[in-house]
Design an enzyme around this catalytic site. Structure first.
Site, short mmCIF file in Angstrom:
data_model
loop_
_atom_site.label_atom_id
_atom_site.label_comp_id
_atom_site.label_asym_id
_atom_site.label_seq_id
_atom_site.Cartn_x
_atom_site.Cartn_y
_atom_site.Cartn_z
N HIS A 177 0.84 -1.23 0.00
CA HIS A 177 0.00 0.00 0.00
C HIS A 177 0.86 1.26 0.00
CE1 HIS A 177 -3.30 -2.73 1.25
NE2 HIS A 177 -2.35 -3.26 2.02
N SER A 224 14.58 21.43 -16.43
CA SER A 224 13.37 22.22 -16.65
C SER A 224 13.77 23.54 -17.30
CB SER A 224 12.69 22.47 -15.30
OG SER A 224 11.93 23.66 -15.35
N LYS A 256 15.89 21.67 -11.23
CA LYS A 256 15.23 20.42 -11.57
C LYS A 256 16.11 19.42 -12.33
CE LYS A 256 11.42 19.31 -11.07
NZ LYS A 256 10.17 19.76 -11.73
N GLU A 270 9.41 8.37 -17.20
CA GLU A 270 8.02 8.82 -17.38
C GLU A 270 7.51 8.48 -18.79
OE1 GLU A 270 7.39 12.97 -16.03
OE2 GLU A 270 9.20 12.65 -14.87
N TYR A 303 -10.35 -14.34 -45.16
CA TYR A 303 -9.70 -13.03 -45.21
C TYR A 303 -10.72 -11.91 -45.41
CZ TYR A 303 -6.79 -9.11 -46.64
OH TYR A 303 -6.21 -7.88 -46.73
#
Ligand code: ARG
Length: 458
Positions: A155, A277, A283, A290, A317
């Site tokens: 968790h 950044s 940064k 990501e 097909y």
């Protein structure tokens, strides 16, 4: 010129031709298309369906076309209907009537099914090679960090102490299952549909097994001509395997993104795999992880595309099936790019074990071990659990940890506690004792790594 002009009085409307055409994306299968045609023509010659010298001429010229395409001497005609039309047209341009005999006892339906299979089979080494390299990178990092204590989570709450090596090896297990899935897929896919014709086989005395052995498919041929031309399971299965690989990569990426945050700081990515950044000078962003996480959605979408294309099609097909290639090519390109970028990003990351240990020292992750201590002294686990819960509440109240709580407080909660409890809840000890097979102890991690190396021959 299309291959089917006989009954038509007009040529195809030009926008419609673009709409109908697949050469812009199926041209990447040119080598497989030619390989399939070489096998087919050789088989036709052997069976006496076309003359021996005609078969040889076809094969020789097909090989020349292949070399010309490979070396850029020949360009695709983007107005051709598809790669099959283009290659046959080029052959006929070069050898006239002999070229027109190539399509004897064949349809583009069995041809495209074969080409697509051959193309995907040819990608196997690259995908499994990329996954294997990723596993190697994981093994390397796990070896370096086999005894680095960190909090394990459930968790996303600190739960029990583990080692970073053990955490990494969970991913090695996932990716090694992906390798198994890929080789299962390969085995099922290596069956030739050639000879299925348009849908109903053919009246010519083909030797399908011979063509299949020339194609390196071990002489295995499909059992049913309708299935041979309308089956795209191999594409769906590959998309499924790629999707599962992307699920694994995406979860790993998510953890890397968290570990890079100041809240965790368990690892630091190399500058070569991070971005900055445009406004915030401080940064350092994990964009690559990501993007991998984001691109997983694309691959799942490709799987969804083909499932949806196939689900309502009557046998055999249907032109809808031309939509299979872009989805699979996109998934292949995307997954490969993700794996091949992720691997060096992981391999060059710096692990910060002292931060992991600091995080492990908070959150009472040795509470289960304190309860187990009482169980070893004879208390039933439920009572031990309750007593330890009281200790945790006490620590929170007094702003202490289980390590710094005085023994008198322990004894006040349960008489069975003694000075040796501190050794029992020492984080290194807690991890070291988890020697059950598949457990996180440094000793187990080492044998987990060894087993994986042996199994994969790494
Ligand atoms: N370009 C077609 C495809 O990718 C090839 C098969 C065409 N067959 C046909 N009967 N129109 O599916």
């Amino acid at each position: 010129m299309p291959l089917w002009t006989g009954r038509f009085k007009k040529s195809l409307d030009s926008k419609t031709n673009d709409f109908n055409s697949s050469i812009s994306f199926d041209s990447r299968m040119y080598a497989q298309d030619i390989k399939g045609s070489v096998a087919h023509a050789t088989m036709l010659g052997k069976q006496g369906i076309i003359a021996g010298e005609e078969s040889e001429k076809i094969v020789k010229n097909l090989k020349e076309i292949l070399a010309d395409l490979d070396e850029g001497r020949l360009e695709f005609d983007m107005t051709a209907e598809d790669i099959h039309t283009f290659v046959e047209g080029e052959l006929t341009k070069r050898i006239g009537d002999s070229g027109k005999r190539l399509h004897t006892a064949r349809s583009r339906n069995d041809q495209v099914a074969l080409d697509f299979k051959l193309y995907l089979i040819d990608q196997y080494e690259r995908i499994s090679g990329a996954v294997t390299e990723l596993i190697e990178a994981i093994l390397g990092k796990a070896e370096e960090n086999y005894d680095a204590v960190m909090p394990g989570y459930t968790h996303l709450q600190r739960a029990q102490p583990i080692t970073f090596g053990h955490h990494l090896m969970a991913y090695a297990s996932m990716f090694s299952r992906d390798l198994d899935r890929l080789s299962d897929w390969l085995e099922r896919t290596r069956v030739s549909p050639l000879g299925s014709g348009a849908l109903a086989g053919t009246t010519y005395p083909l030797d399908r097994e011979y063509a299949a052995s020339l194609l390196g498919l071990g002489g295995r041929v499909t059992d049913n001509s309708l299935d041979g031309v309308s089956d795209r399971d191999y594409a769906l299965e590959l998309l499924s395997v790629l999707s599962i690989i992307m699920v694994h990569l995406s979860r790993f990426s998510e953890e890397i993104i968290m570990w890079c945050s100041w809240e965790f700081k368990f690892i630091e990515l190399d500058d070569a795999f991070s971005t900055g950044s445009s406004i915030m000078p401080q940064k350092k962003n994990p964009d690559i992880a990501e993007l991998v996480r984001g691109k997983s959605g694309r691959v799942f979408g490709d799987l969804q595309t083909l499932l949806t294309v196939m689900k309502g099609l009557p046998l055999a097909y249907n032109k809808d099936m031309q939509e299979d290639k872009e989805a699979v090519f996109d998934a292949l390109d995307t997954a490969l790019m993700c794996i091949e970028t992720f691997t060096p990003m992981l391999a060059t990351a710096t692990v910060l074990p002292e931060n992991m240990r600091r995080a492990a020292a908070k959150g009472f992750i040795n509470a289960t071990d304190a309860a187990d201590y009482l169980v070893y002294k004879g208390l039933p686990f439920r009572d031990a659990y309750k007593a330890t819960g009281q200790l945790v509440a006490l620590c929170i109240d007094k702003e202490l940890t289980l390590e710094t709580l005085p023994i008198s407080e322990y004894k006040a909660v349960c008489e069975l506690f003694d000075e040796d409890v501190y050794a029992a809840i020492d984080l290194d000890e807690c991890v070291k004792k988890r020697t059950v097979k598949g457990g996180p102890s440094p000793e187990c991690v080492i044998s987990e790594i060894k087993n994986m190396r042996r199994r994969l021959g790494l």
